[in-house]
Design a protein around this motif. Structure first.
Motif, PDB file in Angstrom:
ATOM      1  N   ARG A   1      61.192  27.151  32.815  1.00 51.73           N
ATOM      2  CA  ARG A   1      61.255  27.513  31.403  1.00 51.73           C
ATOM      3  C   ARG A   1      60.565  26.481  30.516  1.00 51.73           C
ATOM      4  O   ARG A   1      60.688  25.281  30.718  1.00 51.73           O
TER       5      ARG A   1
ATOM      6  N   HIS B   1      64.263  34.307  27.977  1.00 52.88           N
ATOM      7  CA  HIS B   1      64.614  33.483  29.134  1.00 52.88           C
ATOM      8  C   HIS B   1      65.917  33.960  29.774  1.00 52.88           C
ATOM      9  O   HIS B   1      66.029  33.980  31.006  1.00 52.88           O
ATOM     10  N   ARG B   2      66.891  34.356  28.954  1.00 60.22           N
ATOM     11  CA  ARG B   2      68.157  34.870  29.514  1.00 60.22           C
ATOM     12  C   ARG B   2      67.910  36.134  30.328  1.00 60.22           C
ATOM     13  O   ARG B   2      68.594  36.380  31.333  1.00 60.22           O
ATOM     14  N   PHE B   3      66.929  36.912  29.918  1.00 60.53           N
ATOM     15  CA  PHE B   3      66.597  38.158  30.606  1.00 60.53           C
ATOM     16  C   PHE B   3      65.737  37.902  31.842  1.00 60.53           C
ATOM     17  O   PHE B   3      65.985  38.453  32.920  1.00 60.53           O
TER      18      PHE B   3
ATOM     19  N   THR C   1      64.927  34.907  33.560  1.00 58.48           N
ATOM     20  CA  THR C   1      65.308  33.956  34.604  1.00 58.48           C
ATOM     21  C   THR C   1      66.051  34.637  35.757  1.00 58.48           C
ATOM     22  O   THR C   1      65.647  34.514  36.921  1.00 58.48           O
TER      23      THR C   1
ATOM     24  N   PRO D   1      65.059  32.602  23.173  1.00 62.07           N
ATOM     25  CA  PRO D   1      66.081  32.395  24.211  1.00 62.07           C
ATOM     26  C   PRO D   1      66.440  33.681  24.948  1.00 62.07           C
ATOM     27  O   PRO D   1      66.720  33.655  26.154  1.00 62.07           O
ATOM     28  N   ALA D   2      66.422  34.828  24.233  1.00 60.26           N
ATOM     29  CA  ALA D   2      66.778  36.095  24.879  1.00 60.26           C
ATOM     30  C   ALA D   2      65.817  36.442  26.009  1.00 60.26           C
ATOM     31  O   ALA D   2      66.225  37.032  27.020  1.00 60.26           O
TER      32      ALA D   2
END
Length: 237
Positions: free
Chosen positions: A32, A16-18, A20, A13-14
């Motif tokens: 994603r 994708h948080r970074f 996106t 998840p980190a």
């Protein structure tokens, strides 16, 4: 290129948080997938411009994902992985991946690799008689190379090697692939021979051969043609 859809296949998840917001800030549309199965389905349905693929997925090894993708699409694949073994990089590239970026990575570097992959894909759809790399121009029909408008004398093999790398600009090309294409299968393990020719090209084309910016080394793997950047590294997740 602006607005192109970039599919990130990664179970962290980190990441994708970074990525996106970074992709959106660079004008891309971020898509994603957390598993290989989701990723394969999205490639088939959404046809992204580039796939950024982690090798360590929970439901399928990344190498198998590359095999399955290459069975139905030529979408550029940039492998993004914490695996630092040279063998993993070489396997991914030989299976059909276009590039390999190791974690931790710099966002600027990854965006540059994505843009290069898109440019290469566009160029591949319409072969051009003149290839360009920075101030270097390669006139294929005339077998002529210029740097800032001044002709550079290359041997036939140097010309073939340079042309081959620039045709794949933005991609990592393995030692074996280069040797096979330029010198033939009997020479595909002659890596020291290749290093000599790379050194000769750099001496003739680079502004500073000791710090090359046009012909870049991927240690233990191969070479790439293109501009390099060394942005700040993202810390490990």
């Amino acid at each position: 290129m602006i607005g192109a859809t970039i599919l990130v296949v990664d179970d962290e998840p980190a990441i994708h948080r970074f990525l996106t917001p970074a992709l959106e800030a660079n004008g891309f549309l971020a898509l994603r997938a957390d598993t290989a199965t989701q990723g394969l389905a999205l490639v088939a349905s959404r046809r992204p411009a580039v796939v950024v693929l982690d090798l360590g997925l929970p439901d399928m090894d990344g190498a198998e994902v590359i095999r399955r993708l290459r069975a139905f699409t030529d979408v550029p694949i940039i492998v993004l992985s914490a695996r630092d073994r040279e063998s993993a990089k070489i396997e991914a590239l030989d299976l059909g991946a276009d590039d390999f970026v190791a974690k931790p990575f710099g966002v600027g570097e990854l965006m540059a690799r994505i843009r290069a992959a898109i440019r290469h894909q566009m160029q591949a759809k319409g072969e051009t008689p003149v290839l360009k790399l920075g101030a270097i121009e390669i006139d294929i029909p005339r077998h002529r190379v210029t740097r800032s408008g001044v002709e550079v004398k290359l041997t036939p093999k140097e010309f073939d090697l340079l042309s081959m790398l620039v045709r794949h600009s933005g991609k990592v090309v393995t030692h074996r692939h280069i040797l096979n294409q330029v010198w033939g299968a009997p020479h595909e393990h002659d890596t020291p021979y290749l290093r000599v020719y790379i050194g000769q090209l750099r001496a003739k084309l680079e502004a500073d051969p000791a710090n090359p910016a046009l012909i870049l080394t991927e240690p233990g793997v191969g070479y790439r043609a293109g501009e390099a950047s060394e942005p700040e590294k993202m810390p490990p997740a």
